[in-house]
Design a protein around this motif. Structure first.
Motif, PDB file in Angstrom:
ATOM      1  N   PRO A 124      21.582   2.039 -68.748  1.00  0.00           N
ATOM      2  CA  PRO A 124      20.942   1.046 -67.868  1.00  0.00           C
ATOM      3  C   PRO A 124      20.553   1.642 -66.532  1.00  0.00           C
ATOM      4  N   GLN A 125      19.384   1.232 -66.062  1.00  0.00           N
ATOM      5  CA  GLN A 125      18.914   1.598 -64.730  1.00  0.00           C
ATOM      6  C   GLN A 125      18.646   0.308 -63.962  1.00  0.00           C
ATOM      7  N   GLY A 126      19.092   0.238 -62.716  1.00  0.00           N
ATOM      8  CA  GLY A 126      18.864  -0.959 -61.929  1.00  0.00           C
ATOM      9  C   GLY A 126      19.772  -2.103 -62.317  1.00  0.00           C
ATOM     10  N   LEU A 127      19.420  -3.299 -61.830  1.00  0.00           N
ATOM     11  CA  LEU A 127      20.214  -4.500 -62.081  1.00  0.00           C
ATOM     12  C   LEU A 127      19.458  -5.474 -62.982  1.00  0.00           C
ATOM     13  N   TYR A 128      20.153  -6.037 -63.929  1.00  0.00           N
ATOM     14  CA  TYR A 128      19.612  -7.089 -64.784  1.00  0.00           C
ATOM     15  C   TYR A 128      20.287  -8.398 -64.383  1.00  0.00           C
ATOM     16  N   ILE A 129      19.502  -9.337 -63.890  1.00  0.00           N
ATOM     17  CA  ILE A 129      20.050 -10.622 -63.458  1.00  0.00           C
ATOM     18  C   ILE A 129      19.455 -11.709 -64.352  1.00  0.00           C
ATOM     19  N   SER A 130      20.280 -12.252 -65.224  1.00  0.00           N
ATOM     20  CA  SER A 130      19.803 -13.242 -66.187  1.00  0.00           C
ATOM     21  C   SER A 130      20.303 -14.635 -65.830  1.00  0.00           C
ATOM     22  N   LEU A 131      19.812 -15.617 -66.555  1.00  0.00           N
ATOM     23  CA  LEU A 131      20.242 -16.998 -66.331  1.00  0.00           C
ATOM     24  C   LEU A 131      21.742 -17.171 -66.527  1.00  0.00           C
ATOM     25  N   LYS A 132      22.376 -16.237 -67.219  1.00  0.00           N
ATOM     26  CA  LYS A 132      23.830 -16.290 -67.387  1.00  0.00           C
ATOM     27  C   LYS A 132      24.546 -16.140 -66.047  1.00  0.00           C
ATOM     28  N   GLU A 133      23.849 -15.519 -65.098  1.00  0.00           N
ATOM     29  CA  GLU A 133      24.444 -15.275 -63.778  1.00  0.00           C
ATOM     30  C   GLU A 133      24.086 -16.359 -62.777  1.00  0.00           C
ATOM     31  N   LYS A 134      23.534 -17.473 -63.212  1.00  0.00           N
ATOM     32  CA  LYS A 134      23.191 -18.557 -62.306  1.00  0.00           C
ATOM     33  C   LYS A 134      24.425 -18.996 -61.517  1.00  0.00           C
ATOM     34  N   GLY A 135      24.265 -19.060 -60.202  1.00  0.00           N
ATOM     35  CA  GLY A 135      25.389 -19.427 -59.337  1.00  0.00           C
ATOM     36  C   GLY A 135      26.246 -18.244 -58.933  1.00  0.00           C
ATOM     37  N   LYS A 136      25.957 -17.058 -59.498  1.00  0.00           N
ATOM     38  CA  LYS A 136      26.771 -15.874 -59.215  1.00  0.00           C
ATOM     39  C   LYS A 136      25.912 -14.663 -58.857  1.00  0.00           C
ATOM     40  N   ILE A 137      24.678 -14.888 -58.430  1.00  0.00           N
ATOM     41  CA  ILE A 137      23.768 -13.771 -58.195  1.00  0.00           C
ATOM     42  C   ILE A 137      24.265 -12.875 -57.061  1.00  0.00           C
ATOM     43  N   LEU A 138      24.843 -13.457 -56.020  1.00  0.00           N
ATOM     44  CA  LEU A 138      25.363 -12.650 -54.917  1.00  0.00           C
ATOM     45  C   LEU A 138      26.448 -11.701 -55.422  1.00  0.00           C
ATOM     46  N   GLU A 139      27.300 -12.196 -56.308  1.00  0.00           N
ATOM     47  CA  GLU A 139      28.346 -11.349 -56.885  1.00  0.00           C
ATOM     48  C   GLU A 139      27.744 -10.210 -57.691  1.00  0.00           C
TER      49      GLU A 139
END
Length: 466
Positions: A157-172
């Motif tokens: 993996p390169q970079g960050l993957y931010i999916s809907l699973k992380e809703k409410g936790k994006i800062l983390e």
């Protein structure tokens, strides 16, 4: 410890330090913040210096066979490398020799990405010294094929993957990234990758490639760059049924759910990295791109490459063409095939430049620019059905369906393609431009190459311009 940390802040390499000098003691970390005490269970943001086996697997500091005899002793590398010491120049020569033996462009792309993950310094050295050869591999057109097959070639993996699973936790999630000092973020949601459409999570190749250019051509240090993919699903049925697809296997989120998620992301970015971090939107679909740029343009440092970046480059090309054509920019008549982010962004910047040069109102200079979309020439009789970003380009004229008929009717001096549809500048279109102009300006901009409106060879051959 303090002198070591000062060296880090001043840009000294980890390899220039004695690894033992960073062990134990000290009350501040490399950012001048308090470290955790021994009685705390978690020590956040501690500074560690890789050595030995770990150092060889740290792409930022690994030098491969370029480690000197002294460095091999200082960093516990004896026995972990063959005895020969090769200069970076010789390592680069060997890599390029191997790379040039590949016949398939995607193999070259994979080899370069593996080099970046193994020896970052050598990767950027080669890219800077061989821009003409390697740029088309690292970015367009080869990156388009890489995105299409990203799931199959995915290794690390390169970079960050931010999916809907992380809703409410994006800062983390952002805090999981090891670098705290980020200057540039390139983010995509994968909905409109180049001219290839919705590639969902596999669009990560675009932010990764674009940030490689930020470093190689713009001088931004790699550790200050962060590629991000926002995964809200995909409407690409082929990907949804692909067992190797690496993203969420669900239809795209839209409306309030989508914009709430993006708002959480934008707020988290500012909170984590500060107000000065640049967020570059890349390859968002038209209906979201304009909305996001307008919404966050006054609260964040944002930039949309498809709307603004492409426009700057094309305007520069048009201005350069004026030296050959003679006359002024305001003397030209423009016809665009494609009225999306790129087309309207370019058109607006050209209109602004004409307004600046002539002191004419923007509304007047826009009348020198005409756009054709999938339904034909954009005219005032279509106003009620047009998307908001197309409305400024709806001028008084009879409806015209085909591009060649639009060329005959408008008689443009400059023809620009931003449609994402290949081979739409046909022989008849080019010949018509040549009949109307002694020196027609024809710019086929869509990529990858398979989606280009025509090739340079076709434009020269059919127009018979010498």
């Amino acid at each position: 410890m303090e002198s070591t940390l000062k060296d880090m802040r001043d840009g000294a390499s980890v390899l220039d330090m004695d690894p033992k000098s960073t062990v134990g003691g000290g009350v501040e970390d490399m950012y001048g913040e308090d470290c955790a005490t021994e009685d705390q269970l978690v020590t956040p943001w501690t500074l560690s210096v890789a050595s030995g086996y770990s150092l060889l697997r740290d792409p930022r500091h690994n030098k491969g066979l370029s480690f000197t005899e002294k460095e091999r002793d200082a960093h516990y590398l004896r026995g972990l490398l063959p005895p020969v010491v090769l200069s970076q120049q010789l390592q680069g020569k060997k890599f390029l020799s191997n790379l040039r033996q590949y016949q398939v462009p995607l193999q070259k792309y994979s080899a370069l990405m593996e080099l970046e993950e193994r020896n970052e310094k050598l990767f950027y050295k080669l890219l800077i010294d061989n821009v003409e050869e390697l740029l088309p591999i690292v970015y367009t057109p080869v990156v388009g094929e890489a995105c299409q097959k990203y799931g199959s070639i995915f290794k690390r993996p390169q970079g960050l993957y931010i999916s809907l699973k992380e809703k409410g936790k994006i800062l983390e999630v952002l805090k999981n990234w090891p670098e705290r000092s980020i200057h540039v973020i390139v983010v995509t949601d994968g909905e409109r990758i180049l001219g290839l459409g919705d590639l969902g999570c596999q669009g990560m190749g675009i932010p990764v490639g674009k940030l490689a250019l930020y470093t190689a051509l713009g001088g931004v240090r790699p550790s200050a760059c962060l590629p991000i993919t926002i995964d809200v699903g995909t409407n690409n049925e082929k990907l949804l049924n692909d067992e190797f697809y690496i993203g969420l296997k669900q239809k795209r989120a839209t409306g309030k759910e989508y914009y709430d998620f993006l708002h959480e992301f934008m707020c988290a970015v500012k909170q984590n990295y500060g107000e000065k971090v640049l967020v570059q939107f890349e390859d968002f679909a038209n209906h979201n791109a304009f909305e996001l740029l307008a919404k966050y343009g006054t609260t964040h440092l944002v930039f949309n490459d498809d709307i603004q970046g492409t426009a700057v480059v094309v305007l520069a090309g048009v201005v350069a063409a004026m030296k050959l054509l003679g006359g002024k920019l305001a003397d030209q008549t423009f016809l665009f095939l494609g009225a999306g982010e790129a087309g309207t962004g370019i058109a607006e910047l050209i209109a602004l430049e004409m307004s600046k040069q002539t002191n004419a109102p923007l509304e007047e200079t826009r009348k020198k620019i005409w756009l054709v979309d999938s339904k034909g020439l954009i005219v005032s009789s279509r106003m009620d059905s047009l998307q908001h970003f197309k409305k400024p380009w709806a001028h008084e004229h009879e409806p015209v369906k085909d591009l060649v008929d639009a060329v005959k009717a408008i008689k443009p001096t400059v023809l620009i393609g931003s449609s994402g549809v290949g081979r739409t500048f046909t022989k008849e279109v080019i010949e018509t431009m040549a009949c109307l102009n002694e020196k027609p300006v024809i710019m086929a901009l869509s990529n990858p190459t398979s989606q280009s409106e025509c090739t340079a060879e076709e434009a020269y051959t059919w127009s018979k311009v010498k």
